[in-house]
Design an enzyme around this catalytic site. Structure first.
Site, PDB file in Angstrom:
ATOM      1  N   GLN A  66       4.174  -7.264   0.381  1.00 38.80           N
ATOM      2  CA  GLN A  66       4.197  -6.507   1.633  1.00 38.80           C
ATOM      3  C   GLN A  66       2.876  -6.685   2.383  1.00 38.80           C
ATOM      4  O   GLN A  66       2.709  -6.158   3.478  1.00 38.80           O
ATOM      5  CB  GLN A  66       4.425  -5.023   1.325  1.00 38.80           C
ATOM      6  CG  GLN A  66       5.744  -4.765   0.613  1.00 38.80           C
ATOM      7  CD  GLN A  66       5.839  -3.329   0.099  1.00 38.80           C
ATOM      8  OE1 GLN A  66       6.207  -2.420   0.834  1.00 38.80           O
ATOM      9  NE2 GLN A  66       5.494  -3.120  -1.171  1.00 38.80           N
ATOM     10  N   ASN A  67       1.926  -7.414   1.783  1.00 38.17           N
ATOM     11  CA  ASN A  67       0.605  -7.602   2.377  1.00 38.17           C
ATOM     12  C   ASN A  67       0.617  -8.756   3.383  1.00 38.17           C
ATOM     13  O   ASN A  67       1.401  -9.694   3.252  1.00 38.17           O
ATOM     14  CB  ASN A  67      -0.429  -7.878   1.285  1.00 38.17           C
ATOM     15  CG  ASN A  67      -0.492  -6.735   0.278  1.00 38.17           C
ATOM     16  OD1 ASN A  67      -0.154  -5.601   0.596  1.00 38.17           O
ATOM     17  ND2 ASN A  67      -0.909  -7.042  -0.947  1.00 38.17           N
ATOM     18  N   VAL A  68      -0.291  -8.683   4.346  1.00 41.84           N
ATOM     19  CA  VAL A  68      -0.345  -9.712   5.392  1.00 41.84           C
ATOM     20  C   VAL A  68      -1.659 -10.496   5.319  1.00 41.84           C
ATOM     21  O   VAL A  68      -2.061 -11.147   6.274  1.00 41.84           O
ATOM     22  CB  VAL A  68      -0.186  -9.067   6.797  1.00 41.84           C
ATOM     23  CG1 VAL A  68       1.190  -8.434   6.943  1.00 41.84           C
ATOM     24  CG2 VAL A  68      -1.282  -8.032   7.078  1.00 41.84           C
ATOM     25  N   HIS A 101       6.195  -8.958   5.356  1.00 44.10           N
ATOM     26  CA  HIS A 101       5.756  -8.475   6.670  1.00 44.10           C
ATOM     27  C   HIS A 101       4.946  -9.525   7.432  1.00 44.10           C
ATOM     28  O   HIS A 101       4.202  -9.189   8.359  1.00 44.10           O
ATOM     29  CB  HIS A 101       4.951  -7.179   6.505  1.00 44.10           C
ATOM     30  CG  HIS A 101       5.750  -6.072   5.897  1.00 44.10           C
ATOM     31  ND1 HIS A 101       5.215  -5.153   5.010  1.00 44.10           N
ATOM     32  CD2 HIS A 101       7.058  -5.747   6.024  1.00 44.10           C
ATOM     33  CE1 HIS A 101       6.172  -4.311   4.630  1.00 44.10           C
ATOM     34  NE2 HIS A 101       7.284  -4.643   5.230  1.00 44.10           N
ATOM     35  N   CYS A 137       3.910 -17.283  19.904  1.00 45.55           N
ATOM     36  CA  CYS A 137       4.167 -16.866  21.281  1.00 45.55           C
ATOM     37  C   CYS A 137       5.516 -16.150  21.348  1.00 45.55           C
ATOM     38  O   CYS A 137       6.522 -16.673  20.856  1.00 45.55           O
ATOM     39  CB  CYS A 137       4.169 -18.081  22.206  1.00 45.55           C
ATOM     40  SG  CYS A 137       4.733 -17.686  23.877  1.00 45.55           S
ATOM     41  N   GLY A 167       0.945  -2.165  -7.183  1.00 44.62           N
ATOM     42  CA  GLY A 167       0.073  -1.770  -6.079  1.00 44.62           C
ATOM     43  C   GLY A 167       0.804  -1.305  -4.831  1.00 44.62           C
ATOM     44  O   GLY A 167       0.382  -1.601  -3.719  1.00 44.62           O
ATOM     45  N   SER A 221       3.137   2.210  -3.217  1.00 40.44           N
ATOM     46  CA  SER A 221       3.818   3.499  -3.366  1.00 40.44           C
ATOM     47  C   SER A 221       5.257   3.397  -2.869  1.00 40.44           C
ATOM     48  O   SER A 221       6.041   4.320  -3.024  1.00 40.44           O
ATOM     49  CB  SER A 221       3.072   4.581  -2.571  1.00 40.44           C
ATOM     50  OG  SER A 221       3.039   4.226  -1.196  1.00 40.44           O
ATOM     51  N   ASN A 246       0.884   1.364 -10.355  1.00 42.10           N
ATOM     52  CA  ASN A 246       0.281   1.862  -9.122  1.00 42.10           C
ATOM     53  C   ASN A 246      -0.526   3.113  -9.412  1.00 42.10           C
ATOM     54  O   ASN A 246      -0.098   3.969 -10.181  1.00 42.10           O
ATOM     55  CB  ASN A 246       1.385   2.199  -8.098  1.00 42.10           C
ATOM     56  CG  ASN A 246       0.810   2.551  -6.735  1.00 42.10           C
ATOM     57  OD1 ASN A 246       0.237   1.705  -6.067  1.00 42.10           O
ATOM     58  ND2 ASN A 246       0.964   3.798  -6.316  1.00 42.10           N
ATOM     59  N   ILE A 247      -1.699   3.223  -8.780  1.00 44.43           N
ATOM     60  CA  ILE A 247      -2.494   4.442  -8.916  1.00 44.43           C
ATOM     61  C   ILE A 247      -1.891   5.492  -7.990  1.00 44.43           C
ATOM     62  O   ILE A 247      -1.873   5.318  -6.783  1.00 44.43           O
ATOM     63  CB  ILE A 247      -3.973   4.189  -8.544  1.00 44.43           C
ATOM     64  CG1 ILE A 247      -4.561   3.082  -9.424  1.00 44.43           C
ATOM     65  CG2 ILE A 247      -4.783   5.469  -8.685  1.00 44.43           C
ATOM     66  CD1 ILE A 247      -5.941   2.608  -8.989  1.00 44.43           C
TER      67      ILE A 247
END
Length: 292
Positions: free
Chosen positions: A123-125, A141, A149, A240, A242, A266-267
């Protein structure tokens, strides 16, 4: 590998206890029992590389500030919103693009090489999985390292756009106040006012980072592709995250429907805690390297 010896950056990592030997054993058993592991990662995999997340207690962006990320509709509709976004992104880019993978990214890359990891969805970019060498990866994502463009679809590298920004704004300078998860920084409206934003070189259209902003949706094509990879898998590990955002959570629901075992690392609490087979409350970069 030099990165694997680098000490983690814990500025944006919530406090947690070291991994419990029993937990290590449980996760080891989970991973050993998997033949085609489907992994989904979130911001908690990148916090140890020095990139803050949004939601972590005490250290996430929402806990530290009342700032909120740009909304899709606002970016599309408002030239001043785009000017503000790109000015902040321009200042933050050199630091954001220099972040390096941490031990968690490298372990997942190694699992892929060993044939253990069937597919990785992040899910990180931030492109850190790609930097680490992962190839069987879907950036759910999108990725801030690419720009496209909105009119003609032409793509350029974010690093190329940085050069265009510099050429258009030779005397513009701004000092940043704090860094945000998606690579921008905090600037005042006064600082942003004279920043010039280039248009698409091919058609003069609006340039947007190749990421799903808040309020936008992931393409149906990408969602179907990820569902196919999940259907080929025999277990799911969430690391990592939630899973508060539905675009990722839907795949955990699909895994539950298929009765796949699900482990969560996950914390802090997640939306999966009540149906996961295993919930571990440790740092990804600390626990994952202990699994062989």
């Amino acid at each position: 590998h030099s990165v694997s010896r680098a000490s983690p950056n814990l500025t944006f990592v919530p406090a947690c206890l070291p991994p419990d030997p029993m937990e290590v054993e449980e996760l080891q058993h989970f991973v050993s029992s998997s033949k085609r592991l489907f992994v989904m990662t979130g911001a908690g995999v990148s916090t140890e590389s020095g990139i803050p997340d949004y939601r972590s207690e005490g250290v996430g962006l929402y806990a530290r500030t009342d700032r909120r990320p740009v909304q899709h509709a606002e970016f599309i509709r408002s030239a001043s919103a785009r000017q503000r976004y790109w000015a902040r992104n321009f200042v933050g880019w050199p630091q954001f693009s220099s972040h390096q993978p941490n031990k968690a990214h490298l372990v997942l890359r190694d699992w892929e090489k060993l044939g253990k990891l069937h597919w990785l969805v992040t899910q990180n970019v931030d492109a850190l999985h790609t930097k680490a060498g992962s190839q069987r990866v879907t950036e759910l994502h999108g990725c801030t390292h690419r720009v496209f463009c909105l009119a003609c679809g032409d793509q350029i590298l974010r690093s190329e756009l940085q050069e265009q920004f510099e050429a258009l704004n030779p005397t513009w300078k701004a000092e940043a106040f704090g860094v945000a998860p998606d690579g921008d920084v905090f600037l005042t409206d006064e600082q942003v006012r004279n920043f010039r934003v280039p248009a698409c070189r091919k058609c003069g259209g609006i340039l947007k980072p190749d990421v799903t902003f808040f309020g936008d949706t992931v393409s149906q094509e990408k969602v179907s592709f990820v569902h196919q990879r999940l259907a080929e898998s025999d277990s799911m590990l969430v690391a990592g995250s939630s899973m508060q955002v539905y675009s990722g959570y839907r795949f955990a629901l699909a895994a539950r429907e298929k009765k796949l075992p699900i482990a969560v690392l996950n914390i802090g609490p997640t939306r999966l805690d009540h149906f996961a087979s295993l919930k571990l409350n440790s740092r990804c970069g600390e626990l994952l390297p202990l699994i062989v």
